[in-house]
Design a protein around this motif. Structure first.
Motif, PDB file in Angstrom:
ATOM      1  N   PHE A  73     -12.477   0.447  -1.689  1.00 19.78           N
ATOM      2  CA  PHE A  73     -11.856   1.225  -0.595  1.00 19.78           C
ATOM      3  C   PHE A  73     -11.626   2.736  -0.445  1.00 19.78           C
ATOM      4  O   PHE A  73     -11.923   3.224  -1.792  1.00 19.78           O
ATOM      5  CB  PHE A  73     -10.624   0.226  -0.211  1.00 19.78           C
ATOM      6  N   THR A  74     -11.227   3.331   0.389  1.00 20.62           N
ATOM      7  CA  THR A  74     -10.611   4.670   0.132  1.00 20.62           C
ATOM      8  C   THR A  74      -9.250   5.058   0.574  1.00 20.62           C
ATOM      9  O   THR A  74      -8.479   4.151   1.162  1.00 20.62           O
ATOM     10  CB  THR A  74     -11.784   5.559   1.135  1.00 20.62           C
ATOM     11  N   TYR A  75      -9.033   6.127   0.001  1.00 19.93           N
ATOM     12  CA  TYR A  75      -7.526   6.637   0.199  1.00 19.93           C
ATOM     13  C   TYR A  75      -7.970   8.246   0.723  1.00 19.93           C
ATOM     14  O   TYR A  75      -8.236   8.806  -0.451  1.00 19.93           O
ATOM     15  CB  TYR A  75      -6.937   6.540  -1.230  1.00 19.93           C
ATOM     16  N   PHE A  95       0.820  -1.269   0.085  1.00 20.32           N
ATOM     17  CA  PHE A  95      -0.132   0.001  -0.017  1.00 20.32           C
ATOM     18  C   PHE A  95       0.958   1.328  -0.022  1.00 20.32           C
ATOM     19  O   PHE A  95       0.271   2.330  -0.416  1.00 20.32           O
ATOM     20  CB  PHE A  95      -0.942   0.002   1.179  1.00 20.32           C
ATOM     21  N   ALA A  96       2.176   1.141   0.492  1.00 20.42           N
ATOM     22  CA  ALA A  96       3.026   2.137   0.351  1.00 20.42           C
ATOM     23  C   ALA A  96       3.243   2.662  -1.193  1.00 20.42           C
ATOM     24  O   ALA A  96       3.260   3.774  -1.517  1.00 20.42           O
ATOM     25  CB  ALA A  96       4.259   1.885   1.119  1.00 20.42           C
ATOM     26  N   THR A  97       3.581   1.701  -1.920  1.00 22.91           N
ATOM     27  CA  THR A  97       3.893   1.834  -3.396  1.00 22.91           C
ATOM     28  C   THR A  97       2.429   2.379  -3.891  1.00 22.91           C
ATOM     29  O   THR A  97       2.718   3.137  -4.758  1.00 22.91           O
ATOM     30  CB  THR A  97       4.245   0.486  -3.856  1.00 22.91           C
ATOM     31  N   LEU A  98       1.356   1.791  -3.527  1.00 19.83           N
ATOM     32  CA  LEU A  98       0.372   2.419  -4.068  1.00 19.83           C
ATOM     33  C   LEU A  98      -0.068   3.963  -3.702  1.00 19.83           C
ATOM     34  O   LEU A  98      -0.444   4.664  -4.760  1.00 19.83           O
ATOM     35  CB  LEU A  98      -1.005   1.386  -3.747  1.00 19.83           C
ATOM     36  N   ARG A 148       4.163  -2.992   5.065  1.00 17.28           N
ATOM     37  CA  ARG A 148       4.111  -4.469   5.319  1.00 17.28           C
ATOM     38  C   ARG A 148       2.835  -4.798   4.717  1.00 17.28           C
ATOM     39  O   ARG A 148       2.544  -6.113   5.100  1.00 17.28           O
ATOM     40  CB  ARG A 148       4.070  -4.482   6.623  1.00 17.28           C
ATOM     41  N   VAL A 149       2.070  -4.113   4.080  1.00 16.72           N
ATOM     42  CA  VAL A 149       0.653  -4.910   3.690  1.00 16.72           C
ATOM     43  C   VAL A 149       0.437  -4.747   2.122  1.00 16.72           C
ATOM     44  O   VAL A 149       0.639  -3.720   1.491  1.00 16.72           O
ATOM     45  CB  VAL A 149      -0.612  -4.117   4.239  1.00 16.72           C
ATOM     46  N   ARG A 150       0.486  -5.926   1.755  1.00 13.95           N
ATOM     47  CA  ARG A 150       0.516  -6.204   0.069  1.00 13.95           C
ATOM     48  C   ARG A 150      -0.991  -6.056  -0.346  1.00 13.95           C
ATOM     49  O   ARG A 150      -1.905  -6.526   0.313  1.00 13.95           O
ATOM     50  CB  ARG A 150       1.029  -7.591  -0.180  1.00 13.95           C
ATOM     51  N   LEU A 151      -1.011  -5.601  -1.590  1.00 18.33           N
ATOM     52  CA  LEU A 151      -2.318  -5.358  -2.110  1.00 18.33           C
ATOM     53  C   LEU A 151      -3.024  -6.745  -2.428  1.00 18.33           C
ATOM     54  O   LEU A 151      -4.106  -6.814  -1.994  1.00 18.33           O
ATOM     55  CB  LEU A 151      -2.248  -4.661  -3.555  1.00 18.33           C
TER      56      LEU A 151
END
Length: 200
Positions: free
Chosen positions: A98-100, A38-41, A85-88
């Motif tokens: 979901f939201t950002y 999610f950091a990459t996203l 640490r959380v993969r998509l």
């Protein structure tokens, strides 16, 4: 579609990102490898939308908060999962929404829909990511939120050479055009991040 040299998982996710309450709708469609975090996203969304990563952000997938934990502000009963640490592909599937949230002051809320999850196929030689489409420019940083930005767009379209419009254009950039989305520039920004190892 850019590629970074790294062993990749076997899925590709197609995501549609919509900036909530914008009229006409500001949106992007991107493809990203399921092994991405999610950091990459977050960084890919910044490049795809045209933000500058100048403010705090947070994802919400169901009841789960994902971002950068902060002991001072996090609620003990609702901790923030560390986005690196959380993969998509651990949380997302076709049909999930979901939201950002970007910039807790201006509150730019993005609704993200997983349109498709498919097997990547072929030889996986890195993280695949790219912007496939989109419409309209991202609001300038610190524009005051959706309401103020919509007022600016209305004045831009109704009185493009008025004093108020000109003042905002000077601040936002004289070449700013709310109707323009530069897909090649967005993909070039993502390619630079991959090349420099800023996203993996």
């Amino acid at each position: 579609m850019a590629t970074a040299r790294k062993k990749a998982a076997s899925t590709l996710l197609t995501l549609k990102i919509e900036l909530v309450d914008t009229t006409p709708l500001i949106w992007r469609r991107l493809v990203i490898g399921g092994q991405a975090s999610f950091a990459t996203l977050h960084h890919v969304i910044q490049a795809a939308m045209g933000w500058h990563d100048a403010h705090l952000h947070e994802f919400r997938v169901g009841d789960m908060r994902i971002g950068v934990p902060d002991a001072e502000f996090d609620e003990p009963e609702h901790p923030t999962a560390f986005e690196k640490r959380v993969r998509l592909d651990r949380l997302l599937a076709t049909g999930v929404t979901f939201t950002y949230l970007y910039d807790f002051g201006d509150s730019w809320l993005h609704r993200i829909s997983v349109e498709q999850v498919r097997n990547r196929g072929g030889h996986d030689d890195g993280l695949a990511v790219g912007v496939e489409g989109g419409e309209r420019a991202c609001p300038p940083e610190d524009a005051g939120g959706v309401g103020q930005y919509q007022e600016f767009v209305a004045s831009f379209e109704n009185d493009p050479y008025g004093e108020e419009t000109e003042a905002v254009r000077t601040w936002a950039g004289l070449d700013f055009d709310p109707a323009r989305f530069d897909r090649p520039a967005a993909n070039a920004a993502i390619a630079r991040m991959l090349w420099n190892g800023w996203i993996k």
